[in-house]
Design a protein around this motif. Structure first.
Motif, PDB file in Angstrom:
ATOM      1  N   SER A  70       0.895  -1.079   0.153  1.00  0.00           N
ATOM      2  CA  SER A  70      -0.127  -0.052  -0.001  1.00  0.00           C
ATOM      3  C   SER A  70       0.908   1.157  -0.146  1.00  0.00           C
ATOM      4  N   ASP A  71       0.370   2.430  -0.080  1.00  0.00           N
ATOM      5  CA  ASP A  71       1.234   3.612  -0.007  1.00  0.00           C
ATOM      6  C   ASP A  71       1.927   3.701   1.464  1.00  0.00           C
ATOM      7  N   LYS A  72       1.650   2.915   2.209  1.00  0.00           N
ATOM      8  CA  LYS A  72       2.289   3.117   3.513  1.00  0.00           C
ATOM      9  C   LYS A  72       2.790   1.869   4.043  1.00  0.00           C
ATOM     10  N   SER A  73       2.928   0.888   3.220  1.00  0.00           N
ATOM     11  CA  SER A  73       3.545  -0.569   3.597  1.00  0.00           C
ATOM     12  C   SER A  73       4.389  -1.247   2.398  1.00  0.00           C
ATOM     13  N   LEU A  74       5.539  -1.616   2.770  1.00  0.00           N
ATOM     14  CA  LEU A  74       6.329  -2.386   1.724  1.00  0.00           C
ATOM     15  C   LEU A  74       6.620  -3.808   2.253  1.00  0.00           C
ATOM     16  N   LEU A  75       6.713  -4.869   1.380  1.00  0.00           N
ATOM     17  CA  LEU A  75       6.965  -6.488   1.688  1.00  0.00           C
ATOM     18  C   LEU A  75       8.000  -6.654   1.020  1.00  0.00           C
ATOM     19  N   LEU A  76       9.153  -7.173   1.811  1.00  0.00           N
ATOM     20  CA  LEU A  76      10.404  -7.378   1.579  1.00  0.00           C
ATOM     21  C   LEU A  76      10.493  -8.973   1.749  1.00  0.00           C
ATOM     22  N   PRO A  77      11.169  -9.742   0.948  1.00  0.00           N
ATOM     23  CA  PRO A  77      11.250 -11.298   1.073  1.00  0.00           C
ATOM     24  C   PRO A  77      12.692 -11.429   1.836  1.00  0.00           C
ATOM     25  N   GLU A  78      12.468 -12.309   2.676  1.00  0.00           N
ATOM     26  CA  GLU A  78      13.703 -13.017   3.167  1.00  0.00           C
ATOM     27  C   GLU A  78      14.245 -14.187   2.505  1.00  0.00           C
ATOM     28  N   ARG A  79      15.230 -14.238   1.895  1.00  0.00           N
ATOM     29  CA  ARG A  79      15.584 -15.695   1.145  1.00  0.00           C
ATOM     30  C   ARG A  79      16.778 -16.331   1.842  1.00  0.00           C
ATOM     31  N   ARG A  80      16.626 -17.614   1.408  1.00  0.00           N
ATOM     32  CA  ARG A  80      17.777 -18.456   2.149  1.00  0.00           C
ATOM     33  C   ARG A  80      19.146 -17.579   2.013  1.00  0.00           C
ATOM     34  N   GLY A  81      19.854 -17.780   3.065  1.00  0.00           N
ATOM     35  CA  GLY A  81      21.200 -17.314   3.032  1.00  0.00           C
ATOM     36  C   GLY A  81      22.096 -18.183   4.070  1.00  0.00           C
ATOM     37  N   ASN A  82      23.201 -17.316   4.408  1.00  0.00           N
ATOM     38  CA  ASN A  82      24.116 -18.008   5.448  1.00  0.00           C
ATOM     39  C   ASN A  82      23.338 -18.189   6.842  1.00  0.00           C
TER      40      ASN A  82
END
Length: 202
Positions: A70-82
């Motif tokens: 939305s104009d007040k919310s972002l979604l950021l994926p957390e991928r597999r890592g270390n």
């Protein structure tokens, strides 16, 4: 006489006043023109702070991997890592985060500051799946400020010197005209920008 800057007044005297455009490009939400920018970005740096100190973590996927919920919310994926999960550890104790978005070939960057939370809702994981794989979790950022940063750092570094700018990314003038509802003429701003930047790189 000390040459160490210790007060805000000293800083302001050193750098001078902030330009109108630099003030008016800041918003407390994601305007439509900034949404276009985020959707064109394949790379971002996530900054967090916690008991162990500061962390800046690179994040990348195909363009648009950060979803404007939305104009007040972002979604950021957390991928597999270390599995260090430095950013996630920090968010659990200090939810303040900063995001810096890059687009190859584009001199400007986009900055977003806000408050983060960590989610494992199946619906969100499915929504941000890539290559048939869900992320481990999803970081939701409640947006507090958003603004674009000028291109001088990229110009000085030559980072994108051999990379062409992709089509469809809004120009600085286009963003400012949208953000000021026509108060700043975007075409005039873009026409004057190269000369202004070339005389103020250093």
């Amino acid at each position: 006489m000390s040459d160490t800057i210790t007060t805000l007044d000293q800083l302001q005297q050193l750098f001078g006043p902030v330009g109108e455009a630099s003030l008016r490009k800041e918003a407390n939400f994601i305007p439509a023109v900034y949404r276009r920018w985020i959707e064109a970005s394949p790379f971002a740096v996530l900054a967090t702070s916690g008991p162990g100190g500061l962390d800046a973590s690179p994040r990348g996927d195909p363009a648009g991997f950060v979803v404007v919920e939305s104009d007040k919310s972002l979604l950021l994926p957390e991928r597999r890592g270390n599995n260090r999960i430095d950013s996630l550890r920090n968010i659990l104790t200090d939810d303040r985060v900063g995001l810096l978005f890059f687009i190859p070939g584009v001199g400007e960057t986009l900055r977003v500051n806000g408050r983060a939370s960590i989610h494992t809702d199946i619906e969100l994981l499915d929504r941000l799946a890539e290559g048939g794989k869900r992320p481990q979790c999803v970081i939701r950022v409640a947006v507090e400020t958003a603004f674009f940063q000028c291109a001088r750092a990229m110009q000085r570094s030559g980072l994108w010197s051999d990379i062409s700018k992709p089509a469809g990314v809004p120009t600085p003038g286009e963003m400012l005209q949208a953000l000021t509802e026509g108060g700043i003429d975007g075409q005039q701003y873009d026409q004057a920008l190269p000369a202004r930047q070339s005389t103020s790189l250093y």
